[in-house]
Design a protein around this motif. Structure first.
Motif, PDB file in Angstrom:
ATOM      1  N   UNK A  36       0.801  -1.237   0.000  1.00 35.73           N
ATOM      2  CA  UNK A  36       0.000   0.000   0.000  1.00 35.73           C
ATOM      3  C   UNK A  36       0.825   1.274   0.000  1.00 35.73           C
ATOM      4  N   UNK A  37       2.100   1.203   0.130  1.00 34.64           N
ATOM      5  CA  UNK A  37       2.919   2.408   0.271  1.00 34.64           C
ATOM      6  C   UNK A  37       4.099   2.381  -0.666  1.00 34.64           C
ATOM      7  N   UNK A  38       5.239   2.227  -0.105  1.00 34.17           N
ATOM      8  CA  UNK A  38       5.519   1.972   1.313  1.00 34.17           C
ATOM      9  C   UNK A  38       5.505   3.222   2.187  1.00 34.17           C
ATOM     10  N   UNK A  39       5.490   4.414   1.566  1.00 33.21           N
ATOM     11  CA  UNK A  39       5.495   5.654   2.340  1.00 33.21           C
ATOM     12  C   UNK A  39       4.314   6.518   1.910  1.00 33.21           C
ATOM     13  N   UNK A  40       3.990   7.507   2.736  1.00 29.64           N
ATOM     14  CA  UNK A  40       2.822   8.352   2.487  1.00 29.64           C
ATOM     15  C   UNK A  40       3.202   9.821   2.589  1.00 29.64           C
ATOM     16  N   UNK A  41       2.481  10.644   1.855  1.00 35.85           N
ATOM     17  CA  UNK A  41       2.606  12.095   1.980  1.00 35.85           C
ATOM     18  C   UNK A  41       1.338  12.589   2.647  1.00 35.85           C
ATOM     19  N   UNK A  42       1.366  12.622   3.961  1.00 36.35           N
ATOM     20  CA  UNK A  42       0.231  13.031   4.793  1.00 36.35           C
ATOM     21  C   UNK A  42      -0.895  12.017   4.727  1.00 36.35           C
ATOM     22  N   UNK A  43      -2.056  12.396   5.245  1.00 44.91           N
ATOM     23  CA  UNK A  43      -3.214  11.511   5.249  1.00 44.91           C
ATOM     24  C   UNK A  43      -3.677  11.189   6.653  1.00 44.91           C
ATOM     25  N   UNK A  44      -4.922  10.711   6.714  1.00 43.76           N
ATOM     26  CA  UNK A  44      -5.550  10.345   7.987  1.00 43.76           C
ATOM     27  C   UNK A  44      -5.905   8.869   7.927  1.00 43.76           C
ATOM     28  N   UNK A  45      -5.628   8.158   9.005  1.00 41.09           N
ATOM     29  CA  UNK A  45      -5.925   6.731   9.034  1.00 41.09           C
ATOM     30  C   UNK A  45      -6.843   6.379  10.185  1.00 41.09           C
ATOM     31  N   UNK A  46      -7.574   5.288   9.995  1.00 40.07           N
ATOM     32  CA  UNK A  46      -8.448   4.714  11.019  1.00 40.07           C
ATOM     33  C   UNK A  46      -8.014   3.282  11.246  1.00 40.07           C
ATOM     34  N   UNK A  47      -7.824   2.930  12.509  1.00 45.54           N
ATOM     35  CA  UNK A  47      -7.503   1.559  12.893  1.00 45.54           C
ATOM     36  C   UNK A  47      -8.621   1.105  13.827  1.00 45.54           C
ATOM     37  N   UNK A  48      -9.535   0.265  13.304  1.00 49.58           N
ATOM     38  CA  UNK A  48     -10.728  -0.114  14.074  1.00 49.58           C
ATOM     39  C   UNK A  48     -10.478  -1.167  15.148  1.00 49.58           C
ATOM     40  N   UNK A  49      -9.394  -1.887  15.042  1.00 49.94           N
ATOM     41  CA  UNK A  49      -9.039  -2.908  16.039  1.00 49.94           C
ATOM     42  C   UNK A  49      -7.569  -2.687  16.383  1.00 49.94           C
ATOM     43  N   UNK A  50      -7.293  -1.671  17.175  1.00 52.58           N
ATOM     44  CA  UNK A  50      -5.945  -1.167  17.369  1.00 52.58           C
ATOM     45  C   UNK A  50      -4.924  -2.119  17.941  1.00 52.58           C
TER      46      UNK A  50
END
Length: 182
Positions: A36-50
């Motif tokens: 999926x990356x491997x790296x990102x330029x900003x963004x917001x993530x959700x982890x539903x089962x942390x």
């Protein structure tokens, strides 16, 4: 368990004590981010089962700017907060103790959209297809976003859920990683 890459590379992370969570192995985590990356330029993530927060911390280390982490287990919430403090990511992350479906409803009310969503429920209570359908219906995922599902290889997910399509799937032992996108 450790941060594999990015600004916090090599930093060890704590696992949740006991057997209530199943931590993502470093090998599987590295494979996920290569997909999926491997790296990102900003963004917001959700982890539903942390769990321990390891996946979210890895994404933050690789460039995500904010995260919301949900888990219903008290020990997991405590471990997530410890790991965030160790990484100095407390100001980048909101942590909530809640059940996934209730958390989704609360997020719908906030009218927030995510670039990346992790779904890694305990194998015994997997309801990933239904959770993805709700996420798609209420537009919690940006059109350019990605959902990463970690699930038992015994539990097959449909190729299409609403407007989302499984774009990739890999198996690692008992674990299966499925990637969904619009």
């Amino acid at each position: 368990m450790r941060v594999i890459s990015g600004e916090k590379k090599g930093l060890p992370l704590k696992a949740v004590p006991g057997k209530s969570t199943r931590p993502t192995t470093d090998k599987v985590k590295e494979s996920i981010f290569n997909m999926i990356g491997p790296y990102f330029e900003k963004g917001i993530l959700l982890d539903l089962y942390g769990g321990s927060g390891g996946l979210s911390i890895e994404a933050l280390s690789r460039g995500m700017e904010k995260a919301i982490i949900i888990d219903q287990d008290r020990k997991a919430i405590h471990t997530i907060k410890e790991n965030l403090a160790k990484c100095k990511y407390e100001t980048k992350v909101e942590v909530f103790r809640n059940e996934a479906k209730k958390a989704i409803k609360a997020l719908i009310k906030r009218e927030i959209q995510f670039d990346l969503i992790f779904l890694d429920p305990p194998y015994a209570i997997e309801d990933i297809a239904n959770e993805i359908a709700i996420i798609a219906d209420f537009e919690l995922l940006k059109k350019s976003g990605v959902i990463v599902c970690e699930h038992s290889k015994e539990r097959a997910l449909p190729e299409n859920i609403g407007d989302l399509t499984m774009t990739r799937q890999e198996k690692y032992g008992d674990t299966c990683i499925s990637i969904f996108q619009f």
